[in-house]
Structures are given as C-alpha cells and as structure tokens.
Design a protein around this motif. Structure first.
Motif, mmCIF file in Angstrom:
data_model
loop_
_atom_site.group_PDB
_atom_site.id
_atom_site.type_symbol
_atom_site.label_atom_id
_atom_site.label_comp_id
_atom_site.label_asym_id
_atom_site.label_seq_id
_atom_site.Cartn_x
_atom_site.Cartn_y
_atom_site.Cartn_z
ATOM 1 N N GLU A 177 0.835 -1.213 0.000
ATOM 2 C CA GLU A 177 0.000 0.000 0.000
ATOM 3 C C GLU A 177 0.868 1.260 0.000
ATOM 4 O O GLU A 177 0.545 2.241 -0.689
ATOM 5 C CB GLU A 177 -0.929 -0.006 1.213
ATOM 6 N N ILE A 178 1.959 1.232 0.753
ATOM 7 C CA ILE A 178 2.870 2.379 0.775
ATOM 8 C C ILE A 178 3.485 2.584 -0.607
ATOM 9 O O ILE A 178 3.541 3.710 -1.121
ATOM 10 C CB ILE A 178 3.965 2.179 1.834
ATOM 11 N N SER A 179 3.942 1.491 -1.212
ATOM 12 C CA SER A 179 4.546 1.585 -2.539
ATOM 13 C C SER A 179 3.559 2.141 -3.559
ATOM 14 O O SER A 179 3.907 3.008 -4.376
ATOM 15 C CB SER A 179 5.040 0.203 -2.989
ATOM 16 N N GLU A 180 2.320 1.689 -3.517
ATOM 17 C CA GLU A 180 1.300 2.171 -4.444
ATOM 18 C C GLU A 180 1.017 3.652 -4.214
ATOM 19 O O GLU A 180 0.831 4.419 -5.168
ATOM 20 C CB GLU A 180 0.024 1.353 -4.286
ATOM 21 N N SER A 181 1.011 4.069 -2.958
ATOM 22 C CA SER A 181 0.771 5.470 -2.641
ATOM 23 C C SER A 181 1.907 6.350 -3.158
ATOM 24 O O SER A 181 1.676 7.453 -3.679
ATOM 25 C CB SER A 181 0.615 5.647 -1.129
ATOM 26 N N VAL A 182 3.144 5.865 -3.024
ATOM 27 C CA VAL A 182 4.282 6.634 -3.522
ATOM 28 C C VAL A 182 4.210 6.772 -5.038
ATOM 29 O O VAL A 182 4.436 7.859 -5.593
ATOM 30 C CB VAL A 182 5.615 5.978 -3.106
ATOM 31 N N HIS A 183 3.883 5.688 -5.740
ATOM 32 C CA HIS A 183 3.756 5.752 -7.204
ATOM 33 C C HIS A 183 2.638 6.708 -7.606
ATOM 34 O O HIS A 183 2.776 7.453 -8.596
ATOM 35 C CB HIS A 183 3.504 4.362 -7.783
ATOM 36 N N ALA A 184 1.553 6.721 -6.860
ATOM 37 C CA ALA A 184 0.469 7.669 -7.147
ATOM 38 C C ALA A 184 0.952 9.101 -6.951
ATOM 39 O O ALA A 184 0.569 10.010 -7.698
ATOM 40 C CB ALA A 184 -0.735 7.384 -6.248
ATOM 41 N N ASN A 185 1.834 9.293 -5.956
ATOM 42 C CA ASN A 185 2.385 10.626 -5.731
ATOM 43 C C ASN A 185 3.377 11.022 -6.820
ATOM 44 O O ASN A 185 3.498 12.209 -7.139
ATOM 45 C CB ASN A 185 3.045 10.700 -4.351
ATOM 46 N N PHE A 186 4.072 10.057 -7.395
ATOM 47 C CA PHE A 186 4.926 10.368 -8.547
ATOM 48 C C PHE A 186 4.074 10.935 -9.688
ATOM 49 O O PHE A 186 4.450 11.924 -10.325
ATOM 50 C CB PHE A 186 5.654 9.110 -9.026
ATOM 51 N N ALA A 187 2.938 10.304 -9.935
ATOM 52 C CA ALA A 187 2.042 10.783 -10.988
ATOM 53 C C ALA A 187 1.495 12.171 -10.652
ATOM 54 O O ALA A 187 1.392 13.045 -11.521
ATOM 55 C CB ALA A 187 0.902 9.785 -11.196
ATOM 56 N N ARG A 188 1.146 12.380 -9.386
ATOM 57 C CA ARG A 188 0.639 13.687 -8.966
ATOM 58 C C ARG A 188 1.716 14.749 -9.144
ATOM 59 O O ARG A 188 1.443 15.874 -9.603
ATOM 60 C CB ARG A 188 0.184 13.628 -7.501
ATOM 61 N N PHE A 189 2.941 14.403 -8.786
ATOM 62 C CA PHE A 189 4.030 15.356 -8.942
ATOM 63 C C PHE A 189 4.238 15.712 -10.409
ATOM 64 O O PHE A 189 4.430 16.882 -10.756
ATOM 65 C CB PHE A 189 5.327 14.792 -8.354
ATOM 66 N N ASP A 190 4.212 14.714 -11.278
ATOM 67 C CA ASP A 190 4.442 14.970 -12.700
ATOM 68 C C ASP A 190 3.406 15.916 -13.287
ATOM 69 O O ASP A 190 3.724 16.743 -14.146
ATOM 70 C CB ASP A 190 4.433 13.651 -13.482
ATOM 71 N N SER A 191 2.178 15.812 -12.829
ATOM 72 C CA SER A 191 1.109 16.645 -13.390
ATOM 73 C C SER A 191 0.880 17.937 -12.620
ATOM 74 O O SER A 191 0.540 18.973 -13.217
ATOM 75 C CB SER A 191 -0.205 15.857 -13.454
ATOM 76 N N LEU A 192 1.085 17.905 -11.294
ATOM 77 C CA LEU A 192 0.734 19.052 -10.461
ATOM 78 C C LEU A 192 1.923 19.707 -9.754
ATOM 79 O O LEU A 192 1.828 20.859 -9.326
ATOM 80 C CB LEU A 192 -0.303 18.632 -9.421
ATOM 81 N N GLY A 193 3.014 18.943 -9.562
ATOM 82 C CA GLY A 193 4.191 19.534 -8.936
ATOM 83 C C GLY A 193 4.277 19.408 -7.434
ATOM 84 O O GLY A 193 5.144 20.020 -6.806
ATOM 85 N N TRP A 194 3.403 18.610 -6.824
ATOM 86 C CA TRP A 194 3.435 18.439 -5.372
ATOM 87 C C TRP A 194 3.034 17.025 -4.991
ATOM 88 O O TRP A 194 2.540 16.265 -5.821
ATOM 89 C CB TRP A 194 2.528 19.453 -4.678
ATOM 90 N N THR A 195 3.263 16.674 -3.729
ATOM 91 C CA THR A 195 2.924 15.349 -3.227
ATOM 92 C C THR A 195 2.106 15.496 -1.952
ATOM 93 O O THR A 195 1.970 16.594 -1.404
ATOM 94 C CB THR A 195 4.189 14.515 -2.928
ATOM 95 N N GLN A 196 1.588 14.383 -1.483
ATOM 96 C CA GLN A 196 0.773 14.429 -0.278
ATOM 97 C C GLN A 196 0.899 13.143 0.523
ATOM 98 O O GLN A 196 1.375 12.112 0.032
ATOM 99 C CB GLN A 196 -0.704 14.650 -0.628
ATOM 100 N N GLU A 197 0.457 13.235 1.746
ATOM 101 C CA GLU A 197 0.313 12.077 2.636
ATOM 102 C C GLU A 197 -0.934 12.352 3.456
ATOM 103 O O GLU A 197 -1.021 13.373 4.145
ATOM 104 C CB GLU A 197 1.553 11.927 3.515
ATOM 105 N N VAL A 198 -1.922 11.474 3.337
ATOM 106 C CA VAL A 198 -3.221 11.710 3.964
ATOM 107 C C VAL A 198 -3.552 10.574 4.925
ATOM 108 O O VAL A 198 -3.818 9.446 4.497
ATOM 109 C CB VAL A 198 -4.335 11.858 2.909
ATOM 110 N N GLU A 199 -3.456 10.851 6.206
ATOM 111 C CA GLU A 199 -3.787 9.898 7.270
ATOM 112 C C GLU A 199 -2.997 8.592 7.187
ATOM 113 O O GLU A 199 -3.443 7.570 7.673
ATOM 114 C CB GLU A 199 -5.291 9.606 7.266
ATOM 115 N N GLU A 200 -1.815 8.633 6.606
ATOM 116 C CA GLU A 200 -0.986 7.431 6.518
ATOM 117 C C GLU A 200 -0.029 7.327 7.695
ATOM 118 O O GLU A 200 0.405 6.229 8.055
ATOM 119 C CB GLU A 200 -0.209 7.420 5.196
ATOM 120 N N ASN A 201 0.333 8.460 8.282
ATOM 121 C CA ASN A 201 1.200 8.476 9.459
ATOM 122 C C ASN A 201 0.403 8.647 10.739
ATOM 123 O O ASN A 201 0.649 7.969 11.731
ATOM 124 C CB ASN A 201 2.245 9.593 9.349
#
Length: 270
Positions: A177-201
């Motif tokens: 799940e962590i790996s999938e979330s990081v890959h999703a953030n790579f895609a978000r970064f490529d399109s939007l320029g930022w990353t996130q972490e939502v209730e994972e920590n």
C-alpha cells in the motif's frame, strides 16, 4: 568470529569532542570520560592532551575536569549547508504559515529517512507532535515523497528507500500500500508539482509537500500539515501553490525555485 575494529586516533578524538559537547559546562573527570566511552584511561588522557594543545579542550585547574575550549569556536560558528538553507528559507516558512495559519515544515533526506530541519507553528491547535531533528521513513511522508519524486532516478531510488528498517517490520500488504501510494504521488508530482500524505502516518492528519530546488539541486522540501477537516482535496492545490508563491518572492540571486507545474493557476485535484 569478527572482532570490533579498533578506534582510530581521529575517531577517538572526535568521539571525545562530541561527548564533551553534550556534557555539563562544568566539565567531566578523566575516569568518567574513559568509562563512558569505553576507552583506556591512559589513551583517553593522551587524546585529551592533544586536544588541549590545540585548545579544543581545557582542563579546570581546581578539579582537573575537562570541558570544551575556545579552540572549538570556529567549528561551533561554522554554518553547515543545511543551516544555510534553514536561514535562507525560514522567512518563507514563516510567511507560508501566516498565510494559512497551519504547521509548516522544512525537511531533507538523511539516508532512507526524512529529517525535519525547521518548523513554524500555527496560532491554532493541531494534533501533531513534531520537533526539529525528528526523523521518519521518507516514503511515508509528504516531504520525503516530494524530494524522491523530483529525482531523475526515482524508480530505482524507491526500491532502496523501501528497504528502510522500519518498513521491513510491516506486513506485506501495508508495504504494498505504501509503494502504491508513492507511485500515485509520482504521478501527482508529474502533473501538479506536489505530493501528499493523507492519514498514513497519523489518523486525521494530512500533509501537502513541494520539493525545493536550490542552485540546481533538489535536496529539501516544504510541507503544510493540517487536520484532515482543514485539508479537503479541493484545498490541497492551494497549499502547494501558496508554498510556490512564497518561494517565488525570494531574491533571484538565491536561485531557489519550485516545480514549473506550480507556475499555473491551481485547479482542484480530481
């Protein structure tokens, strides 16, 4: 059977300096130094004598206790690269926090973890316990994900970051799940320029992070951390663009920038 590698003279001297730096200013007895550091007393005495000759250590004439001397001052006054970055970006962190009245962090990577270099607290309560110097698994934080996402070799790097010891203690499902979330953030970064972490920590906490490039190198990131009720999906792009806007106000001579994706007007995340 392997044996412990003998401590070199340089390593031993630095170990003693570091020890005295965290000891009472009144000084420490030779026997305590040797005992606490597991160093032969005669060897510790010889090392301290060398440090005294360079004025890095001084000895109290009354009780013979050792403490750091004036010779250490040039080292103590030296501003590391991280401290220069902290000094450079602190005004921007303050402005970002004031703009949104939220908790703002500056972080960088240390090995497979992210370390918090600076923070600005909001005027209102937030259910987050953080401190400067605290570390966390890079792939589980918005800050770490932002820095990793900006690297050209991020896919290979991610394999290494996923071997962080704390992650190896997790279940295979959680790790995936962590790996999938990081890959999703790579895609978000490529399109939007930022990353996130939502209730994972921490439950009820969301974080938006933007990587910061200084003089061509992207080694740090800035994040805004909020309770989840103050960070709906529609607001997160505003946080990212707010970070970018404040960084853009810094003098051009500092050569500090954010991802070009953040140069356009923010749009709600799909």
């Amino acid at each position: 059977m392997s044996t412990a590698k003998p401590m070199s003279s340089v390593d031993r001297a630095l170990t003693i300096v570091e020890y005295l730096a965290t000891s009472p200013s009144s000084g420490v007895a030779l026997s305590q130094i040797a005992g606490d550091l597991n160093i032969n007393k005669a060897t510790a005495h010889n090392t301290l004598s060398t440090l005294r000759a360079r004025h890095w250590v001084e000895q109290d004439a009354a009780n013979s206790y050792y403490r750091l001397g004036e010779g250490i001052r040039p080292i103590a006054n030296y501003r590391t690269s991280n401290q220069r970055i902290i000094d450079m970006l602190h005004p921007a962190l303050t402005a970002i926090s004031q703009q949104f009245n939220e908790l703002v962090h500056l972080g960088t990577l240390v090995g497979k973890e992210v370390i918090y270099l600076d923070k600005i607290e909001p005027d209102r309560p937030i259910r987050v316990v953080s401190r400067i110097g605290k570390t966390a698994s890079a792939v589980r934080t918005g800050l770490g994900r932002a820095i990793i996402a900006a690297q050209p070799n991020r896919l290979e790097a991610l394999k290494w970051f996923m071997t962080e010891p704390k992650l190896l203690e997790l279940s295979a499902k959680t790790t995936q799940e962590i790996s999938e979330s990081v890959h999703a953030n790579f895609a978000r970064f490529d399109s939007l320029g930022w990353t996130q972490e939502v209730e994972e920590n921490e439950p009820g906490i969301a974080c938006v992070a933007v990587p910061i490039t200084i003089d061509g190198r992207t080694n740090v990131a800035i994040s805004i951390t909020t309770p989840i009720e103050r960070s709906p999906e529609s607001r997160r792009p505003l946080y990212a663009h707010g970070i970018a806007a404040e960084i853009a106000q810094l003098p051009p001579m500092l050569r500090v920038s954010t991802p070009p994706q953040l140069s356009t007007a923010p749009t709600p995340e799909a």
